[in-house]
Scaffold this motif. Structure first.
Motif, PDB file in Angstrom:
ATOM      1  N   UNK A 163       2.550 -34.353  57.983  1.00 49.41           N
ATOM      2  CA  UNK A 163       2.058 -33.338  56.633  1.00 49.41           C
ATOM      3  C   UNK A 163       1.607 -33.494  55.639  1.00 49.41           C
ATOM      4  N   UNK A 164       2.843 -32.865  55.369  1.00 49.72           N
ATOM      5  CA  UNK A 164       3.369 -32.684  53.362  1.00 49.72           C
ATOM      6  C   UNK A 164       3.350 -33.600  52.928  1.00 49.72           C
ATOM      7  N   UNK A 165       3.489 -34.624  53.333  1.00 49.40           N
ATOM      8  CA  UNK A 165       3.017 -36.134  51.913  1.00 49.40           C
ATOM      9  C   UNK A 165       1.693 -36.504  51.978  1.00 49.40           C
ATOM     10  N   UNK A 166       0.354 -36.176  52.991  1.00 52.18           N
ATOM     11  CA  UNK A 166      -0.439 -36.522  52.893  1.00 52.18           C
ATOM     12  C   UNK A 166      -0.882 -35.743  52.496  1.00 52.18           C
ATOM     13  N   UNK A 167      -0.422 -34.419  52.033  1.00 56.23           N
ATOM     14  CA  UNK A 167      -0.908 -33.723  50.783  1.00 56.23           C
ATOM     15  C   UNK A 167      -0.536 -34.062  49.641  1.00 56.23           C
ATOM     16  N   UNK A 168       0.496 -34.829  49.169  1.00 57.31           N
ATOM     17  CA  UNK A 168       1.257 -34.826  48.275  1.00 57.31           C
ATOM     18  C   UNK A 168       0.640 -35.830  47.922  1.00 57.31           C
ATOM     19  N   UNK A 169       0.915 -36.860  48.803  1.00 57.70           N
ATOM     20  CA  UNK A 169       0.622 -38.821  48.227  1.00 57.70           C
ATOM     21  C   UNK A 169      -0.129 -39.386  49.167  1.00 57.70           C
ATOM     22  N   UNK A 170      -1.567 -39.096  49.530  1.00 52.73           N
ATOM     23  CA  UNK A 170      -2.674 -39.136  50.471  1.00 52.73           C
ATOM     24  C   UNK A 170      -2.448 -40.902  50.111  1.00 52.73           C
ATOM     25  N   UNK A 171      -2.397 -41.881  49.427  1.00 55.90           N
ATOM     26  CA  UNK A 171      -2.713 -42.966  49.170  1.00 55.90           C
ATOM     27  C   UNK A 171      -2.104 -43.944  49.526  1.00 55.90           C
ATOM     28  N   UNK A 172      -0.664 -43.341  50.011  1.00 52.16           N
ATOM     29  CA  UNK A 172       0.637 -43.587  50.066  1.00 52.16           C
ATOM     30  C   UNK A 172       0.267 -44.955  51.157  1.00 52.16           C
TER      31      UNK A 172
END
Length: 288
Positions: free
Chosen positions: A175-184
């Motif tokens: 979930x933290x990565x969703x906020x930080x890098x949503x296009x990853x």
């Protein structure tokens, strides 16, 4: 009379022991590397049913195998070690850091053994998501008997919190990565696996509740987000806020109750013309 301890003496049904041995033979792996899912498939039962019959732990199966004269071995199988190592990797460094080389080094196995066990990285990640996100627990819960809408929402909230607090903290990392890098790209692939299951499980249940008139007739995705979003956000930031306003932090159960009631108010259907009440005996208008 023989003094050899029989598998039945351990409380594990004989058919479970035999299913374990058949699975090991079919997969051409040591008994220790046969997963509970493999055993359940061979026995023709669900994994959750198998776990219940084993008393909640694989140790009872190992004891039953020893009682039958078969030493299962003390080291965890490659599959278990790889899942645990991958979960720790995601928790510490994020989803993009997961490679078979790193997992093999952390799990104490070879890269070819990972390919033999999982087939590829996507299958490994699916196994990790099954272990450390609430998907399997939610599906198992919804497949069984349930109480009222309110009790069900409350129980599901607790399952979600368990997944957020479970070590390694895979779900918070995702979930933290969703906020930080949503296009990853790694996240896109991960949620291609998670989102359909979420909608097939939680979303389908909520759609059924809407069809029965117990919640508003909204798209399943929106209902799912209304239910999961607030409690996920609270428990994601709770470790930080608890240090800032410790005296004002609600207990876990207080938070569960607050978010349960908030969700029920948000999705309460409009009252019928005759003032019909919901399944808790409360007029829907009383929830607003």
């Amino acid at each position: 009379m023989s003094s050899t301890k029989r598998p039945a003496d351990t409380g594990v049904p004989q058919e479970i022991v035999q299913a374990t041995l058949r699975a090991a033979e079919k997969l051409s792996v040591p008994v220790a590397e046969v997963t509970l899912r493999d055993v359940a498939l061979e026995a023709g039962i669900s994994r959750s049913t198998l776990v219940r019959r084993l008393g909640g732990t694989r140790n009872s199966l190992d004891e039953a195998l020893r009682a039958a004269g078969i030493e299962p071995g003390g080291r965890k199988p490659v599959r278990e070690r790889a899942i645990e190592a991958t979960g720790a990797q995601i928790s510490a460094h994020g989803l993009g850091s997961v490679t078979f080389e790193r997992v093999a080094a952390a799990a104490g196995c070879s890269v070819p053994s990972l390919y033999a066990t999982f087939g590829g990285r996507d299958e490994l990640l699916r196994a990790v998501f099954d272990r450390y996100t609430p998907m399997v627990d939610v599906e198992a819960f919804l497949a069984g008997p349930r109480g009222s809408l309110e009790d069900t929402v409350r129980s599901l909230h607790r399952l979600m919190i368990d997944a957020l607090e479970r070590e390694p903290r895979v779900l918070p990392a995702l979930l933290a990565e969703v906020f930080a890098r949503p296009g990853d790209e790694n996240l896109r692939l991960a949620f291609q696996s998670l989102t359909p299951r979420l909608l097939a499980g939680l979303g389908a249940w909520l759609a059924g509740e809407a069809a029965a008139g117990r919640v508003r007739d909204l798209p399943p995705l929106l209902l799912t987000q209304l239910m999961t979003g607030p409690i996920f956000l609270h428990f994601l930031v709770r470790p930080v806020t608890s240090h800032v306003i410790a005296a004002e932090m609600p207990t876990r159960e207080e938070a569960v109750e607050t978010f349960t009631q908030a969700f029920l108010r948000a999705v309460a259907p409009p009252p019928d013309a005759d003032g019909a009440t919901d399944e808790r005996g409360t007029a829907p208008s009383d929830l607003t």
